[in-house]
Design an enzyme around this catalytic site. Structure first.
Site, mmCIF file in Angstrom:
data_model
loop_
_atom_site.group_PDB
_atom_site.id
_atom_site.type_symbol
_atom_site.label_atom_id
_atom_site.label_comp_id
_atom_site.label_asym_id
_atom_site.label_seq_id
_atom_site.Cartn_x
_atom_site.Cartn_y
_atom_site.Cartn_z
ATOM 1 C CE1 TYR A 128 -3.815 2.103 0.764
ATOM 2 C CE2 TYR A 128 -2.588 2.730 2.722
ATOM 3 C CZ TYR A 128 -3.561 3.575 1.382
ATOM 4 O OH TYR A 128 -4.051 4.349 1.678
ATOM 5 C CG ASP A 223 6.287 3.282 0.912
ATOM 6 O OD1 ASP A 223 6.404 4.285 1.912
ATOM 7 O OD2 ASP A 223 4.836 3.313 0.574
ATOM 8 C CE LYS A 251 1.722 4.368 8.389
ATOM 9 N NZ LYS A 251 0.809 5.076 8.851
HETATM 10 N N1 HOZ Z 1 -1.698 2.998 6.091
HETATM 11 C C1 HOZ Z 1 -2.229 2.422 7.389
HETATM 12 C C2 HOZ Z 1 -2.369 1.466 7.857
HETATM 13 N N2 HOZ Z 1 -2.407 0.320 6.966
HETATM 14 C C3 HOZ Z 1 -2.709 3.897 8.111
HETATM 15 C C4 HOZ Z 1 -3.379 4.867 7.565
HETATM 16 C C5 HOZ Z 1 -5.111 4.805 7.008
HETATM 17 O O1 HOZ Z 1 -5.296 4.600 6.517
HETATM 18 O O2 HOZ Z 1 -5.693 5.422 8.121
#
Ligand code: HOZ
Length: 415
Positions: A128, A223, A251
């Site tokens: 992702y 990433d 993050k």
């Molecule tokens: N990317 C994060 C979860 N895999 C958290 C961000 C979100 O999508 O709220």
């Protein structure tokens, strides 16, 4: 609010029940609006590596707050954080701050295309890279959790340039390069996958991608929104000794405030406006409060023994989880690196998203509910990594393992 949440991963749709509404967080704990306390393994989805609301982060924020909340002009603090990122992350010679991981990945893709003059990109199934159009192809995180098809509203003309391969499969990447000569701008991946559960790179995979991209005049992009400053201070690239051309961050570098960043070789980053012609901008980028939280968080992480402690705590936790499931007769596979962990309720091994899908999601839902009742807050998804922090004590880990033992034992009785 759609689904009652501001981001889909916060909903409890895949585990059942209603999301817990938080009132406050501190250290390794979160309290809901009814006053219940949870040991938290989501950590705001990654930023809370020093523990929530660390007193030194809060004090620094209060000091900066006195000077104003947003400048819309260069500030000293962004220079300080930029230097810290450049010193820490092997691939980063220049960096641009943005406001989220999605924004960082969106910008890096434009940069990959601008630098190479090629339109196609290779990503991996279950990885992702935020919710920008061109990455919503076989994406992980909420898309995987909710079992959604590639999102409506994303034009085919946008995603036709997004090629996908199974994670840990170098042969598939080789084939894509052979089928698309001189058309692929680069390969982007989570060097350790945290958005399809927790999948680690097989020996040689990252190195192989480094060689392949070089051979084909394409860029390698890590990433590290999740893994940056978490898998080690220098991220997964420092831990595994493979240096990409470009890196995205988020993050941890925001210490709980909204920050993303992308950076890499100066030759490539010099294409970004106003140094070069590739346009990307942001009203709140480099925001003084966000920079402050990031700087203080990285300073705390520089303390001696930080990563050794994180590694040991997390290892103890995952070993306890695996043991608890086995004692109750449930198949399980899982692992941890530094302050990141994950498990799948199946035999394993899990090397890619297809294999991750073998996990028993119904059983995970039961486990999630049972753990909540015992005061443990896990990500409400079988396809998200877990996060530990400096604030998780031996006691917290022991309490958590006991809760896993009781939960697995209880579930085995009702099945
Ligand atoms: N990317 C994060 C979860 N895999 C958290 C961000 C979100 O999508 O709220």
């Amino acid at each position: 609010m759609p689904g009652g949440v501001s981001s889909p991963v916060r909903a409890f749709k895949s585990v059942g029940g209603q999301p817990i509404v938080f009132d406050r967080v501190k250290g390794p704990y979160a309290w809901d609006v009814d006053g219940n306390r949870y040991i938290d393994y989501v950590g705001s989805w990654g930023p809370a590596i020093c523990g929530h609301a660390h007193p030194e982060v809060i004090t620094s924020l209060q000091e900066t707050l006195e000077k104003g909340t947003s400048f819309g002009a260069p500030c000293e603090l962004e220079n300080k954080l930029a230097k810290m990122v450049i010193e820490a992350v092997p691939s980063v010679e220049m960096v641009r701050f943005v406001n989220s991981g999605t924004e960082a990945c969106m910008a890096v893709l434009r940069l990959m295309r601008a630098f190479t003059g090629r339109d196609k990109v290779i990503k991996f199934e279950g990885c992702y890279h935020g919710h920008a159009d061109m990455f919503l192809v076989k994406a992980g995180s909420g898309v995987a959790t909710l079992g959604l098809p590639d999102s409506p509203g994303v034009p085919r003309s946008t995603t036709q340039n997004t090629l996908t391969a199974p994670y840990n499969d170098l042969e598939a990447v080789k084939e894509l390069f052979a089928e698309n000569p001189d058309a692929i701008s680069g390969v982007i991946l989570e060097p350790v996958v945290g958005n399809a559960g927790f999948i680690t790179p097989e020996p040689g995979f990252l190195e192989g991608l480094r060689e392949l991209t070089k051979e084909h005049g394409a860029l390698l992009v890590f990433d590290e929104v999740m893994t940056g400053f978490r898998i080690s201070y220098g991220g997964a690239q420092a831990r595994f000794g493979v240096t990409p051309d470009l890196t995205t961050l988020g993050k941890v570098i925001g210490g709980g405030l909204p920050v993303g960043a992308y950076g890499g070789r100066a030759e490539i980053m010099s294409m970004v406006a106003p140094a070069g012609p590739m346009y990307q901008a942001g009203t709140l980028s480099g925001n003084p409060l966000a920079m402050t939280a990031g700087i203080k968080t990285l300073e705390l992480l520089q303390q001696e023994g930080t990563y050794e402690k994180l590694e040991a705590t997390t290892k103890k936790l995952i070993e306890g989880i695996l043991q608890s499931a086995k004692e109750a007769g449930f198949p399980i596979t899982g692992s941890s690196i530094s302050a990141m962990f994950g498990f799948y309720l199946c035999e394993g091994p899990v090397r890619n998203f297809e294999e991750a899908k073998a996990t028993n999601t119904e059983l995970f839902g039961k486990l999630h509910r049972s753990m909540l009742e015992r005061g443990i807050y896990l990500a409400p998804s079988a396809f998200e990594a877990g996060f530990t922090s400096m604030a998780h004590s031996e006691d917290d880990i022991d309490t958590t393992i006991k809760a896993f033992q009781e939960s697995f034992a209880d579930i085995s009785k009702i099945l």
